[in-house]
Design a protein around this motif. Structure first.
Motif, PDB file in Angstrom:
ATOM      1  N   VAL A 144       0.854  -1.188   0.000  1.00  0.00           N
ATOM      2  CA  VAL A 144       0.000   0.000   0.000  1.00  0.00           C
ATOM      3  C   VAL A 144       0.892   1.240   0.000  1.00  0.00           C
ATOM      4  O   VAL A 144       1.712   1.427   0.895  1.00  0.00           O
ATOM      5  CB  VAL A 144      -0.938   0.015   1.221  1.00  0.00           C
ATOM      6  CG1 VAL A 144      -1.786   1.289   1.223  1.00  0.00           C
ATOM      7  CG2 VAL A 144      -1.837  -1.227   1.221  1.00  0.00           C
ATOM      8  N   PHE A 145       0.724   2.090  -0.999  1.00  0.00           N
ATOM      9  CA  PHE A 145       1.533   3.295  -1.121  1.00  0.00           C
ATOM     10  C   PHE A 145       0.884   4.505  -0.460  1.00  0.00           C
ATOM     11  O   PHE A 145       1.554   5.331   0.134  1.00  0.00           O
ATOM     12  CB  PHE A 145       1.794   3.620  -2.598  1.00  0.00           C
ATOM     13  CG  PHE A 145       2.707   2.647  -3.282  1.00  0.00           C
ATOM     14  CD1 PHE A 145       4.062   2.642  -3.001  1.00  0.00           C
ATOM     15  CD2 PHE A 145       2.210   1.728  -4.190  1.00  0.00           C
ATOM     16  CE1 PHE A 145       4.911   1.744  -3.625  1.00  0.00           C
ATOM     17  CE2 PHE A 145       3.049   0.829  -4.827  1.00  0.00           C
ATOM     18  CZ  PHE A 145       4.409   0.833  -4.538  1.00  0.00           C
ATOM     19  N   ASP A 146      -0.429   4.605  -0.604  1.00  0.00           N
ATOM     20  CA  ASP A 146      -1.083   5.809  -0.095  1.00  0.00           C
ATOM     21  C   ASP A 146      -2.559   5.527   0.153  1.00  0.00           C
ATOM     22  O   ASP A 146      -3.217   4.835  -0.631  1.00  0.00           O
ATOM     23  CB  ASP A 146      -0.955   6.948  -1.106  1.00  0.00           C
ATOM     24  CG  ASP A 146      -1.615   8.225  -0.615  1.00  0.00           C
ATOM     25  OD1 ASP A 146      -1.139   8.775   0.384  1.00  0.00           O
ATOM     26  OD2 ASP A 146      -2.609   8.645  -1.228  1.00  0.00           O
ATOM     27  N   THR A 147      -3.059   6.035   1.269  1.00  0.00           N
ATOM     28  CA  THR A 147      -4.488   5.951   1.579  1.00  0.00           C
ATOM     29  C   THR A 147      -4.944   7.312   2.084  1.00  0.00           C
ATOM     30  O   THR A 147      -4.387   7.830   3.058  1.00  0.00           O
ATOM     31  CB  THR A 147      -4.769   4.886   2.658  1.00  0.00           C
ATOM     32  OG1 THR A 147      -4.267   3.621   2.230  1.00  0.00           O
ATOM     33  CG2 THR A 147      -6.268   4.760   2.906  1.00  0.00           C
ATOM     34  N   SER A 148      -5.943   7.869   1.426  1.00  0.00           N
ATOM     35  CA  SER A 148      -6.502   9.148   1.843  1.00  0.00           C
ATOM     36  C   SER A 148      -7.853   8.881   2.505  1.00  0.00           C
ATOM     37  O   SER A 148      -8.818   8.494   1.828  1.00  0.00           O
ATOM     38  CB  SER A 148      -6.674  10.076   0.633  1.00  0.00           C
ATOM     39  OG  SER A 148      -7.316  11.281   1.014  1.00  0.00           O
ATOM     40  N   LEU A 149      -7.897   9.045   3.814  1.00  0.00           N
ATOM     41  CA  LEU A 149      -9.109   8.729   4.565  1.00  0.00           C
ATOM     42  C   LEU A 149     -10.180   9.798   4.357  1.00  0.00           C
ATOM     43  O   LEU A 149      -9.880  10.986   4.249  1.00  0.00           O
ATOM     44  CB  LEU A 149      -8.789   8.604   6.053  1.00  0.00           C
ATOM     45  CG  LEU A 149      -7.748   7.551   6.443  1.00  0.00           C
ATOM     46  CD1 LEU A 149      -7.494   7.586   7.946  1.00  0.00           C
ATOM     47  CD2 LEU A 149      -8.211   6.161   6.022  1.00  0.00           C
ATOM     48  N   ALA A 150     -11.435   9.351   4.303  1.00  0.00           N
ATOM     49  CA  ALA A 150     -12.558  10.282   4.229  1.00  0.00           C
ATOM     50  C   ALA A 150     -12.874  10.788   5.635  1.00  0.00           C
ATOM     51  O   ALA A 150     -12.436  10.208   6.633  1.00  0.00           O
ATOM     52  CB  ALA A 150     -13.774   9.595   3.610  1.00  0.00           C
ATOM     53  N   GLU A 151     -13.643  11.844   5.724  1.00  0.00           N
ATOM     54  CA  GLU A 151     -13.882  12.481   7.021  1.00  0.00           C
ATOM     55  C   GLU A 151     -14.724  11.613   7.947  1.00  0.00           C
ATOM     56  O   GLU A 151     -14.402  11.450   9.123  1.00  0.00           O
ATOM     57  CB  GLU A 151     -14.570  13.833   6.813  1.00  0.00           C
ATOM     58  CG  GLU A 151     -13.682  14.872   6.134  1.00  0.00           C
ATOM     59  CD  GLU A 151     -14.372  16.206   5.975  1.00  0.00           C
ATOM     60  OE1 GLU A 151     -15.523  16.330   6.443  1.00  0.00           O
ATOM     61  OE2 GLU A 151     -13.770  17.116   5.373  1.00  0.00           O
ATOM     62  N   GLU A 152     -15.806  11.019   7.435  1.00  0.00           N
ATOM     63  CA  GLU A 152     -16.722  10.281   8.306  1.00  0.00           C
ATOM     64  C   GLU A 152     -16.431   8.788   8.329  1.00  0.00           C
ATOM     65  O   GLU A 152     -16.402   8.155   9.383  1.00  0.00           O
ATOM     66  CB  GLU A 152     -18.166  10.518   7.858  1.00  0.00           C
ATOM     67  CG  GLU A 152     -19.194   9.895   8.800  1.00  0.00           C
ATOM     68  CD  GLU A 152     -20.611  10.295   8.431  1.00  0.00           C
ATOM     69  OE1 GLU A 152     -21.566   9.625   8.890  1.00  0.00           O
ATOM     70  OE2 GLU A 152     -20.787  11.278   7.675  1.00  0.00           O
ATOM     71  N   ALA A 153     -16.213   8.201   7.149  1.00  0.00           N
ATOM     72  CA  ALA A 153     -15.942   6.763   7.057  1.00  0.00           C
ATOM     73  C   ALA A 153     -15.347   6.474   5.683  1.00  0.00           C
ATOM     74  O   ALA A 153     -15.522   7.242   4.737  1.00  0.00           O
ATOM     75  CB  ALA A 153     -17.226   5.952   7.263  1.00  0.00           C
TER      76      ALA A 153
END
Length: 375
Positions: A167-176
Motif C-alpha cells: 500500500v503506497f497511499d491511503t486518503s481517509l474520508a472524514e466520516e468513514a
C-alpha cells in the motif's frame, strides 16, 4: 471406457491432461523453475536487504512464481489421484467412491479452467505486476465506504492467492471509508488479470449512514496500470514535476504522523497527481511516488499511441451511466458484471475476495472483443 451418470471418466481425464500440457507449455515451466532457482540464490545473499525496494521485489516475485508452480504441480497430482480413484472404484464396483471421484473431477476441471485463463494473457504488459488506484465517486459517505470495501476485496483476493500487496497511499474520508488509495499487487500476470477490473463499480444497499434507513446508490472508480520495470524508458524532466511534502495522516508509527514525510508529486503537463505516505522517510516516499507516477505516465503514453486510453486506465467518471459492475445488497442480493453478464448471488463472498469468476469472464470477454475488432 468407464461412463457413469453420463460422464466418460477416461475422456474427461485425457482432455484435462491435454489442456494441462498446453498450459505448461504456455507458462514455460522449465523457464519458471530456472528463474525460481536464480531468485532463490539472490534472496539468499546476506546483503539482500541493503536495498529494501529490490529485496521486496525479489522476494515477492519468488513467492508468486513458486505459488504458481505449486498450483500447477498440485493440479497434476490431483489428476493422477483421481485417475487411480476411478480405477480402484471400477475394480471394486464402489458406487460411493465413484461419486467422490466425479465430484473431485469437476473441481479439477474448474481449477484447470481457471489456470487456462492465464494462457489468454498475451498483451504487452499482461505479465507485469499491477498498480491499482481506487477513488470514491458519487454517493457521499457511502461512496467512500464502498471504495474501502473494494480495496479490501482486492487485498483479500491477493491474500487468497498468496500475492504480496504494498500500500503506497491511503486518503481517509472524514466520516468513514477512503477518498482514494493506491496499492500494488506483486505477482506475475497481476496486471493482465486485474486490468479487466478497471472502470466504475456501483453499490446499491440500505445506507448504514442514513438514520432513515433509505436505499443508497454509490460509485467508486478503479484504475489499473502495469508496474514498470527498470528497462522501461520513462524520462521525466525535473521541471515537469512539482513536489509537495506534508504530514502523513491515518494509522502509522510516531515518526510517520509527526514529520513531513508524505510526498505528493504533480506531473504538470498531464495534471497527474500521485502521493505516498507509507514510509517513514521522505526520500523513500518520493521514490515510491515516482514509481507510481512513471507507471501512470507509461499507461497514458501507450494509450495515446493506440488511442485506447480506456483499455489501460478504464473509465474513472464513477457516476451514473458508465458503471461496469453492480453490487446489489438490497432489495435483493446479486453482483453482476454488465459487460460479460456474469453474475453471482452472494455479494458478501465477492466482497471477501472471491472474484475469480468475474476475472475469468472479463478476460474471455476482452479476448472476444479484441478478436471481433481485429476481424
Amino acid at each position: 471406457m468407464l461412463i457413469v451418470a453420463g460422464i466418460d471418466f477416461d475422456v474427461e481425464i485425457k482432455q484435462l491432461r491435454t489442456t494441462m500440457r498446453t498450459i505448461g507449455q504456455v507458462l514455460d515451466l522449465d523457464g519458471m523453475r530456472a528463474e525460481i532457482a536464480d531468485l532463490g540464490q539472490q534472496v539468499a545473499s546476506p546483503d539482500l536487504w541493503d536495498d529494501q525496494a529490490n529485496a521486496t521485489r525479489l522476494t515477492g516475485r519468488l513467492s508468486a512464481l513458486q505459488g504458481q508452480l505449486d498450483r500447477f504441480t498440485e493440479l497434476e497430482q490431483r489428476l493422477d489421484d483421481v485417475e487411480i480413484m476411478v480405477q480402484l472404484s471400477q475394480e471394486e464396483n464402489d458406487a460411493s467412491a465413484l461419486a467422490d471421484a466425479e465430484t473431485e473431477l469437476r473441481k479439477i476441471h474448474q481449477a484447470v479452467e481457471t489456470l487456462e485463463v492465464r494462457t489468454l494473457l498475451s498483451g504487452e504488459y499482461d505479465k507485469r505486476e499491477a498498480l491499482l488506484t481506487i477513488r470514491s465517486g458519487a454517493g457521499g459517505v457511502d461512496a467512500a465506504d464502498f471504495a474501502e470495501m473494494l480495496m479490501r476485496m482486492y487485498i483479500r483476493w491477493a491474500e487468497r492467492n498468496k500475492y504480496d500487496v504494498e500500500v503506497f497511499d491511503t486518503s481517509l474520508a472524514e466520516e468513514a471509508g477512503i477518498k482514494s488509495a493506491t496499492f500494488a499487487v506483486h505477482a506475475p500476470y497481476a496486471y493482465g488479470t486485474l486490468s479487466v477490473e478497471a472502470g466504475t463499480h456501483r453499490l446499491v444497499r440500505i445506507s448504514p449512514f442514513d438514520n432513515q434507513g433509505r436505499r443508497q446508490t454509490s460509485f467508486a472508480a478503479v484504475e489499473v496500470v502495469p508496474v514498470l520495470e527498470r528497462t522501461d524508458e520513462i524520462d521525466i524532466p525535473d521541471e515537469e514535476i512539482r513536489v509537495d511534502v506534508y504530514r502523513s495522516s491515518g494509522p502509522g508509527g510516531q515518526s510517520v504522523n509527526t514529520t513531513d514525510s508524505a510526498v505528493r508529486l504533480t506531473h504538470i503537463p498531464t495534471g497527474i497527481v500521485v502521493s505516498c505516505q507509507n514510509e517513514k522517510s521522505q526520500l523513500q516516499n518520493k521514490a515510491s511516488a515516482m514509481v507510481i507516477l512513471k507507471a501512470k505516465l507509461l499507461a497514458v503514453k501507450k494509450a495515446e499511441e493506440r488511442a485506447e486510453l480506456d483499455a489501460l486506465r478504464g473509465d474513472a467518471a464513477a457516476s451514473w451511466g458508465d458503471q461496469m459492475r453492480s453490487y446489489v445488497l438490497n432489495p435483493y442480493q446479486m453482483v453482476k458484471d454488465l459487460r460479460t453478464e456474469y453474475e453471482v448471488g452472494n455479494p458478501q463472498a465477492v466482497l471477501d475476495g472471491d472474484i475469480d469468476g468475474f476475472l475469468e469472464a472479463g478476460i474471455r470477454w476482452r479476448m472476444g472483443a479484441e478478436k471481433a475488432t481485429a476481424s
